[in-house]
Scaffold this motif. Sequence first.
Motif, mmCIF file in Angstrom:
data_model
loop_
_atom_site.group_PDB
_atom_site.id
_atom_site.type_symbol
_atom_site.label_atom_id
_atom_site.label_comp_id
_atom_site.label_asym_id
_atom_site.label_seq_id
_atom_site.Cartn_x
_atom_site.Cartn_y
_atom_site.Cartn_z
ATOM 1 N N MET A 1 0.844 -1.180 0.000
ATOM 2 C CA MET A 1 0.000 0.000 0.000
ATOM 3 C C MET A 1 0.879 1.230 0.000
ATOM 4 S SD MET A 1 -2.868 1.010 2.784
ATOM 5 C CE MET A 1 -1.736 0.789 4.127
ATOM 6 N N ARG A 2 0.707 2.135 -0.952
ATOM 7 C CA ARG A 2 1.501 3.346 -1.044
ATOM 8 C C ARG A 2 0.874 4.409 -0.165
ATOM 9 N NH1 ARG A 2 3.077 5.427 -6.823
ATOM 10 N NH2 ARG A 2 4.398 3.568 -6.591
ATOM 11 N N LEU A 3 1.679 5.002 0.717
ATOM 12 C CA LEU A 3 1.192 6.026 1.624
ATOM 13 C C LEU A 3 1.607 7.398 1.119
ATOM 14 C CD1 LEU A 3 2.025 4.304 4.984
ATOM 15 C CD2 LEU A 3 -0.101 4.285 3.724
ATOM 16 N N ARG A 4 0.767 8.392 1.377
ATOM 17 C CA ARG A 4 1.016 9.723 0.853
ATOM 18 C C ARG A 4 1.365 10.714 1.958
ATOM 19 N NH1 ARG A 4 -4.542 10.546 -1.986
ATOM 20 N NH2 ARG A 4 -5.141 9.436 -0.108
ATOM 21 N N GLY A 5 2.123 10.260 2.922
ATOM 22 C CA GLY A 5 2.486 11.161 4.016
ATOM 23 C C GLY A 5 1.552 10.973 5.180
ATOM 24 N N ARG B 1 -13.111 -8.709 2.450
ATOM 25 C CA ARG B 1 -12.739 -10.099 2.221
ATOM 26 C C ARG B 1 -11.343 -10.257 1.631
ATOM 27 N NH1 ARG B 1 -18.677 -11.849 -0.079
ATOM 28 N NH2 ARG B 1 -19.403 -12.940 1.782
ATOM 29 N N GLN B 2 -10.952 -9.345 0.754
ATOM 30 C CA GLN B 2 -9.647 -9.453 0.098
ATOM 31 C C GLN B 2 -8.664 -8.381 0.545
ATOM 32 O OE1 GLN B 2 -10.183 -9.737 -4.224
ATOM 33 N NE2 GLN B 2 -12.270 -10.474 -3.887
ATOM 34 N N SER B 3 -9.123 -7.467 1.375
ATOM 35 C CA SER B 3 -8.323 -6.329 1.834
ATOM 36 C C SER B 3 -7.816 -5.498 0.663
ATOM 37 C CB SER B 3 -7.142 -6.797 2.707
ATOM 38 O OG SER B 3 -6.723 -5.764 3.569
ATOM 39 N N ASP B 4 -8.690 -5.278 -0.313
ATOM 40 C CA ASP B 4 -8.314 -4.533 -1.506
ATOM 41 C C ASP B 4 -8.185 -3.045 -1.191
ATOM 42 O OD1 ASP B 4 -8.069 -4.404 -4.532
ATOM 43 O OD2 ASP B 4 -9.730 -3.022 -4.180
ATOM 44 N N ASN B 5 -7.004 -2.499 -1.457
ATOM 45 C CA ASN B 5 -6.733 -1.110 -1.104
ATOM 46 C C ASN B 5 -7.434 -0.107 -2.012
ATOM 47 O OD1 ASN B 5 -5.099 -1.907 1.005
ATOM 48 N ND2 ASN B 5 -3.245 -1.866 -0.232
ATOM 49 N N TYR C 1 -16.453 9.937 16.224
ATOM 50 C CA TYR C 1 -16.646 10.754 17.420
ATOM 51 C C TYR C 1 -18.113 10.804 17.810
ATOM 52 C CZ TYR C 1 -16.110 14.413 20.859
ATOM 53 O OH TYR C 1 -16.129 15.120 22.040
ATOM 54 N N GLY C 2 -18.998 10.824 16.823
ATOM 55 C CA GLY C 2 -20.416 10.836 17.125
ATOM 56 C C GLY C 2 -20.902 9.569 17.799
ATOM 57 N N LEU C 3 -20.126 8.488 17.673
ATOM 58 C CA LEU C 3 -20.487 7.217 18.299
ATOM 59 C C LEU C 3 -19.699 6.964 19.575
ATOM 60 C CD1 LEU C 3 -20.711 4.949 15.123
ATOM 61 C CD2 LEU C 3 -22.614 5.857 16.485
ATOM 62 N N GLY C 4 -19.007 7.987 20.069
ATOM 63 C CA GLY C 4 -18.252 7.828 21.309
ATOM 64 C C GLY C 4 -16.914 7.161 21.135
ATOM 65 N N ILE C 5 -16.422 7.077 19.904
ATOM 66 C CA ILE C 5 -15.121 6.460 19.617
ATOM 67 C C ILE C 5 -14.132 7.611 19.458
ATOM 68 C CG2 ILE C 5 -13.855 4.957 18.021
ATOM 69 C CD1 ILE C 5 -16.708 3.800 17.303
ATOM 70 N N SER C 6 -13.536 8.032 20.575
ATOM 71 C CA SER C 6 -12.919 9.350 20.641
ATOM 72 C C SER C 6 -11.402 9.356 20.709
ATOM 73 C CB SER C 6 -13.468 10.104 21.859
ATOM 74 O OG SER C 6 -13.248 9.370 23.055
ATOM 75 N N HIS C 7 -10.751 8.196 20.560
ATOM 76 C CA HIS C 7 -9.290 8.148 20.599
ATOM 77 C C HIS C 7 -8.722 7.599 19.294
ATOM 78 C CE1 HIS C 7 -10.223 8.493 24.914
ATOM 79 N NE2 HIS C 7 -9.086 9.150 24.965
ATOM 80 N N THR C 8 -9.351 7.965 18.195
ATOM 81 C CA THR C 8 -8.902 7.519 16.880
ATOM 82 C C THR C 8 -8.690 8.741 15.991
ATOM 83 O OG1 THR C 8 -10.043 5.402 17.061
ATOM 84 C CG2 THR C 8 -9.507 6.163 14.836
ATOM 85 N N MET C 9 -7.542 8.798 15.314
ATOM 86 C CA MET C 9 -7.191 9.930 14.454
ATOM 87 C C MET C 9 -7.127 9.465 13.007
ATOM 88 S SD MET C 9 -4.192 11.788 16.682
ATOM 89 C CE MET C 9 -4.361 13.451 16.046
ATOM 90 N N PRO C 10 -8.180 9.652 12.226
ATOM 91 C CA PRO C 10 -8.139 9.271 10.809
ATOM 92 C C PRO C 10 -7.058 10.041 10.053
ATOM 93 C CG PRO C 10 -10.402 9.601 11.529
ATOM 94 C CD PRO C 10 -9.523 10.129 12.622
ATOM 95 N N GLY C 11 -6.377 9.359 9.143
ATOM 96 C CA GLY C 11 -5.316 9.984 8.378
ATOM 97 C C GLY C 11 -5.697 10.160 6.922
ATOM 98 N N TYR C 12 -5.040 11.100 6.221
ATOM 99 C CA TYR C 12 -5.233 11.216 4.784
ATOM 100 C C TYR C 12 -4.892 9.893 4.113
ATOM 101 C CZ TYR C 12 -6.388 16.098 4.204
ATOM 102 O OH TYR C 12 -7.048 17.298 4.203
ATOM 103 N N SER C 13 -3.780 9.284 4.513
ATOM 104 C CA SER C 13 -3.500 7.907 4.133
ATOM 105 C C SER C 13 -4.254 7.035 5.129
ATOM 106 C CB SER C 13 -2.000 7.622 4.196
ATOM 107 O OG SER C 13 -1.293 8.418 3.287
ATOM 108 N N TRP C 14 -5.365 6.458 4.694
ATOM 109 C CA TRP C 14 -6.256 5.795 5.645
ATOM 110 C C TRP C 14 -5.547 4.736 6.474
ATOM 111 C CZ3 TRP C 14 -5.941 0.843 4.046
ATOM 112 C CH2 TRP C 14 -5.760 0.591 2.673
ATOM 113 N N GLY C 15 -4.525 4.072 5.910
ATOM 114 C CA GLY C 15 -3.811 3.042 6.657
ATOM 115 C C GLY C 15 -3.002 3.578 7.815
ATOM 116 N N MET C 16 -2.718 4.884 7.789
ATOM 117 C CA MET C 16 -1.973 5.495 8.882
ATOM 118 C C MET C 16 -2.882 6.139 9.917
ATOM 119 S SD MET C 16 1.082 4.673 8.603
ATOM 120 C CE MET C 16 1.677 5.699 9.930
ATOM 121 N N THR C 17 -4.156 5.827 9.886
ATOM 122 C CA THR C 17 -5.053 6.195 10.973
ATOM 123 C C THR C 17 -4.503 5.633 12.276
ATOM 124 O OG1 THR C 17 -7.021 6.339 9.580
ATOM 125 C CG2 THR C 17 -7.384 5.844 11.901
ATOM 126 N N LEU C 18 -4.482 6.451 13.323
ATOM 127 C CA LEU C 18 -3.968 6.021 14.621
ATOM 128 C C LEU C 18 -5.126 5.717 15.571
ATOM 129 C CD1 LEU C 18 -1.072 8.603 15.215
ATOM 130 C CD2 LEU C 18 -0.934 6.308 14.229
#
Length: 299
Positions: free
Chosen positions: A1-5, A137-141, A162-179
């Motif tokens: 998976m290619r990440l963009r920063g 199923r295939q983890s297609d990027n 955040y609206g569902l109370g899931i408040s310690h997750t930081m979505p990233g522009y490169s979705w795979g680098m979400t923390l």
Amino acid sequence: MRLRGIVLVAVPAILAGGCAHADAARSAPAHRAAETAPSAAERDAAERDAAGSALPEQVRRRLDRSLTAYLAGRPGRCAVAVHDRTTGIRYAFHEDEPFPLASVVKVDILLALLLRAQSQARELTARERRQADRMIRQSDNASAERLYTAIGGPRGLARVLYGLGISHTMPGYSWGMTLSRPSDQVKVLDRLTGPAGPLATGHRRYALELMSSVVPAQAWGVGAAAGRGRVALKNGWLPVGLHDGGWTVNSVGRLALPGHDLLVAVLSERSPAMDTGVETVERVAMLAVRAFTGVESPA
């Protein structure tokens, strides 16, 4: 998976830190004012989470020791969270710092996609179903990228979580680098598959169907702790340059065992090879699940 920063979206009460980037300020959703009342979804989510109880002290201490001893001999770092929906008992270990989610975030994207369709009073389109099928199923990027864009990218995902109370997750522009933390991913699983969650029955069944039928090559991970129980899971793996090429290896899933409905999330990073990370994740899952069930998982 290619990440963009590594560009992360900031949301209220989410983990500080991460890598700075000039675009982050432009992309971040506005913080909700402190005086704004929580939504009904947030109140319901908070009540569900508060209803859980901890493992009995003696069991918790024994599990803490077992995990500490095992991980002391393993490279990298690892954290785990478990929620038994049958008993309400919860457990978390080593969640001090967030982890890159890699392809585990595809479960979060699926949740947001289903909620988006539901809010529009419709089913998924044929194209959305094809992309969701390939994404889980295939983890297609490529499919994940299209659906991430469809839900609004990092801003859209942050808003849903955040609206569902899931408040310690930081979505990233490169979705795979979400923390995120394991406990947050357990909450994602609960909102995605739980009868008390926001999704309609058909959407919950669809999500479980996808996660119960990943391709055999990707069926490792938390399912190693299930024995003969039913497993629905999603794994993620990524050789991240942040840690001298060390591997991020993650696994989340639902284990339906006799007398237990377990949601399990194991996140790890800095393994020297993917196989090493898989071994760590599976053993940590087995140790944690055994503490909940009292049954030794197969080696």
